[in-house]
Every structure is written in structure tokens, then in C-alpha cells.
Design a protein around this motif. Structure first.
Motif, PDB file in Angstrom:
ATOM      1  N   LEU A  73     107.845  62.102   4.483  1.00  0.00           N
ATOM      2  CA  LEU A  73     108.237  62.575   3.158  1.00  0.00           C
ATOM      3  C   LEU A  73     108.923  61.480   2.351  1.00  0.00           C
ATOM      4  O   LEU A  73     108.727  61.390   1.136  1.00  0.00           O
ATOM      5  CB  LEU A  73     109.139  63.809   3.285  1.00  0.00           C
ATOM      6  CG  LEU A  73     109.449  64.553   1.994  1.00  0.00           C
ATOM      7  CD1 LEU A  73     108.175  65.017   1.294  1.00  0.00           C
ATOM      8  CD2 LEU A  73     110.353  65.741   2.281  1.00  0.00           C
ATOM      9  N   ALA A  90     103.518  65.208  -0.896  1.00  0.00           N
ATOM     10  CA  ALA A  90     104.885  65.721  -0.742  1.00  0.00           C
ATOM     11  C   ALA A  90     104.862  67.231  -0.582  1.00  0.00           C
ATOM     12  O   ALA A  90     105.531  67.786   0.291  1.00  0.00           O
ATOM     13  CB  ALA A  90     105.740  65.314  -1.935  1.00  0.00           C
ATOM     14  N   GLY A  91     104.086  67.911  -1.408  1.00  0.00           N
ATOM     15  CA  GLY A  91     103.971  69.370  -1.315  1.00  0.00           C
ATOM     16  C   GLY A  91     103.407  69.806   0.025  1.00  0.00           C
ATOM     17  O   GLY A  91     103.884  70.784   0.622  1.00  0.00           O
ATOM     18  N   ILE A  94     106.166  69.322   2.695  1.00  0.00           N
ATOM     19  CA  ILE A  94     107.231  70.312   2.560  1.00  0.00           C
ATOM     20  C   ILE A  94     106.741  71.689   3.004  1.00  0.00           C
ATOM     21  O   ILE A  94     107.440  72.410   3.723  1.00  0.00           O
ATOM     22  CB  ILE A  94     107.786  70.334   1.124  1.00  0.00           C
ATOM     23  CG1 ILE A  94     108.582  69.043   0.878  1.00  0.00           C
ATOM     24  CG2 ILE A  94     108.654  71.561   0.883  1.00  0.00           C
ATOM     25  CD1 ILE A  94     108.974  68.817  -0.556  1.00  0.00           C
ATOM     26  N   GLU A  95     105.529  72.037   2.598  1.00  0.00           N
ATOM     27  CA  GLU A  95     104.944  73.317   3.016  1.00  0.00           C
ATOM     28  C   GLU A  95     104.797  73.385   4.538  1.00  0.00           C
ATOM     29  O   GLU A  95     104.956  74.447   5.146  1.00  0.00           O
ATOM     30  CB  GLU A  95     103.578  73.512   2.354  1.00  0.00           C
ATOM     31  CG  GLU A  95     102.950  74.855   2.634  1.00  0.00           C
ATOM     32  CD  GLU A  95     101.638  75.018   1.891  1.00  0.00           C
ATOM     33  OE1 GLU A  95     100.609  75.285   2.563  1.00  0.00           O
ATOM     34  OE2 GLU A  95     101.636  74.887   0.659  1.00  0.00           O
ATOM     35  N   ALA A  98     108.488  69.799   6.441  1.00  0.00           N
ATOM     36  CA  ALA A  98     109.244  68.543   6.360  1.00  0.00           C
ATOM     37  C   ALA A  98     110.623  68.810   5.760  1.00  0.00           C
ATOM     38  O   ALA A  98     110.774  69.640   4.865  1.00  0.00           O
ATOM     39  CB  ALA A  98     108.494  67.524   5.505  1.00  0.00           C
ATOM     40  N   ASN A  99     111.607  68.097   6.252  1.00  0.00           N
ATOM     41  CA  ASN A  99     112.985  68.283   5.812  1.00  0.00           C
ATOM     42  C   ASN A  99     113.289  67.395   4.601  1.00  0.00           C
ATOM     43  O   ASN A  99     113.411  66.179   4.746  1.00  0.00           O
ATOM     44  CB  ASN A  99     113.944  67.945   6.957  1.00  0.00           C
ATOM     45  CG  ASN A  99     115.390  68.128   6.589  1.00  0.00           C
ATOM     46  OD1 ASN A  99     115.731  68.570   5.496  1.00  0.00           O
ATOM     47  ND2 ASN A  99     116.274  67.781   7.517  1.00  0.00           N
ATOM     48  N   PRO A 100     113.464  67.993   3.411  1.00  0.00           N
ATOM     49  CA  PRO A 100     113.761  67.175   2.231  1.00  0.00           C
ATOM     50  C   PRO A 100     115.173  66.583   2.252  1.00  0.00           C
ATOM     51  O   PRO A 100     115.502  65.737   1.434  1.00  0.00           O
ATOM     52  CB  PRO A 100     113.585  68.152   1.064  1.00  0.00           C
ATOM     53  CG  PRO A 100     113.785  69.497   1.661  1.00  0.00           C
ATOM     54  CD  PRO A 100     113.326  69.403   3.093  1.00  0.00           C
ATOM     55  N   ASP A 101     116.000  67.015   3.204  1.00  0.00           N
ATOM     56  CA  ASP A 101     117.363  66.504   3.327  1.00  0.00           C
ATOM     57  C   ASP A 101     117.521  65.467   4.441  1.00  0.00           C
ATOM     58  O   ASP A 101     118.651  65.037   4.737  1.00  0.00           O
ATOM     59  CB  ASP A 101     118.337  67.664   3.568  1.00  0.00           C
ATOM     60  CG  ASP A 101     118.359  68.632   2.393  1.00  0.00           C
ATOM     61  OD1 ASP A 101     118.331  68.165   1.239  1.00  0.00           O
ATOM     62  OD2 ASP A 101     118.389  69.853   2.631  1.00  0.00           O
ATOM     63  N   THR A 109     118.073  60.396   1.126  1.00  0.00           N
ATOM     64  CA  THR A 109     117.119  61.459   1.407  1.00  0.00           C
ATOM     65  C   THR A 109     115.856  61.208   0.601  1.00  0.00           C
ATOM     66  O   THR A 109     115.874  60.408  -0.344  1.00  0.00           O
ATOM     67  CB  THR A 109     117.704  62.841   1.028  1.00  0.00           C
ATOM     68  OG1 THR A 109     117.869  62.887  -0.396  1.00  0.00           O
ATOM     69  CG2 THR A 109     119.019  63.111   1.733  1.00  0.00           C
ATOM     70  N   SER A 111     114.719  62.922  -1.653  1.00  0.00           N
ATOM     71  CA  SER A 111     114.903  63.373  -3.033  1.00  0.00           C
ATOM     72  C   SER A 111     115.673  62.393  -3.911  1.00  0.00           C
ATOM     73  O   SER A 111     115.794  62.588  -5.094  1.00  0.00           O
ATOM     74  CB  SER A 111     115.612  64.729  -3.056  1.00  0.00           C
ATOM     75  OG  SER A 111     116.879  64.621  -2.433  1.00  0.00           O
TER      76      SER A 111
END
Length: 112
Positions: A73, A90-91, A94-95, A98-101, A109, A111
Motif C-alpha cells: 500500500l 490502493a483500493g 484496502i478492500e 491492507a492496513n492504511p495505518d 503511513t 496516507s
């Protein structure tokens, strides 16, 4: 540290390779090189959406990190090349969970 490109990692950068799915199935999404680059990270870095999908279907580890702590990610959102599939990749990640943090060794991170 020397970067070694394994056959599986190389194939993740290609599209339309007929033996790609068989290799992904055999590897179960693993087989990282010495720098921690897993096939999923390599596919995402190359912007290869079909390979990323196949690797996720084969059970690729979304939490796998490079030696600098980057997950797949991180590569989708911090790449400055601006490939067309980055948002879609990315979508997809995440779906898939995957940990966005997730933080790299610098505390960043995906983000940021």
C-alpha cells in the motif's frame, strides 16, 4: 545490500504471461527477495493490476514489508511516477485488508 530479482518477482512486472498464474499459485504470494520485496510489492510497484489481483487470490501477505518497512500500500500512494492504476491498486489492497495505518521505519503511513 544487493537487490536480487527472482523469476517470480520479474514476472510480476509483466502482463499477459501465460505461466504467471501457475507461478503465483505455487508461491502462495510469498518468496520475498533479500530486500523484502515480495511478489505483491513488486507487482504493485510495477503498476501491474492483474498480477496484484492474482497474487491476492493466491494468498499474498498484505502485511509483508520491505527492509524499510514499506507495505504494498505504501507503494501505491507514495509513488511519484503517477501511474494510472495507483488509485485502483490502493483500493484493491484496502478492500483486501491492507492496513492504511501501517508505519514504515520512518514512522510514515501510506496516507502521508
Amino acid at each position: 545490500m544487493r537487490f536480487r530479482l527472482t523469476l517470480l518477482l520479474f514476472l510480476t512486472t509483466l502482463t499477459g504471461c501465460s505461466s504467471q498464474q501457475k507461478l503465483f499459485d505455487a508461491a502462495h504470494g510469498s518468496s520475498a527477495n533479500a530486500a523484502g520485496w515480495s511478489p505483491l510489492i513488486s507487482a504493485v510497484d510495477a503498476g501491474n493490476l492483474p498480477a496484484a489481483r492474482a497474487l491476492l487470490a493466491a494468498g499474498a501477505d498484505l502485511a509483508a514489508t520491505t527492509e524499510k518497512g514499506w507495505t504494498a500500500l505504501h507503494f501505491t500512494v507514495q509513488d511519484t511516477v503517477g501511474r494510472a492504476h495507483d488509485t485502483e491498486l490502493a483500493g484493491l489492497l484496502i478492500e483486501a485488508g491492507a492496513n492504511p495505518d501501517a508505519r514504515d521505519i520512518y514512522g510514515q503511513t501510506p496516507s502521508i
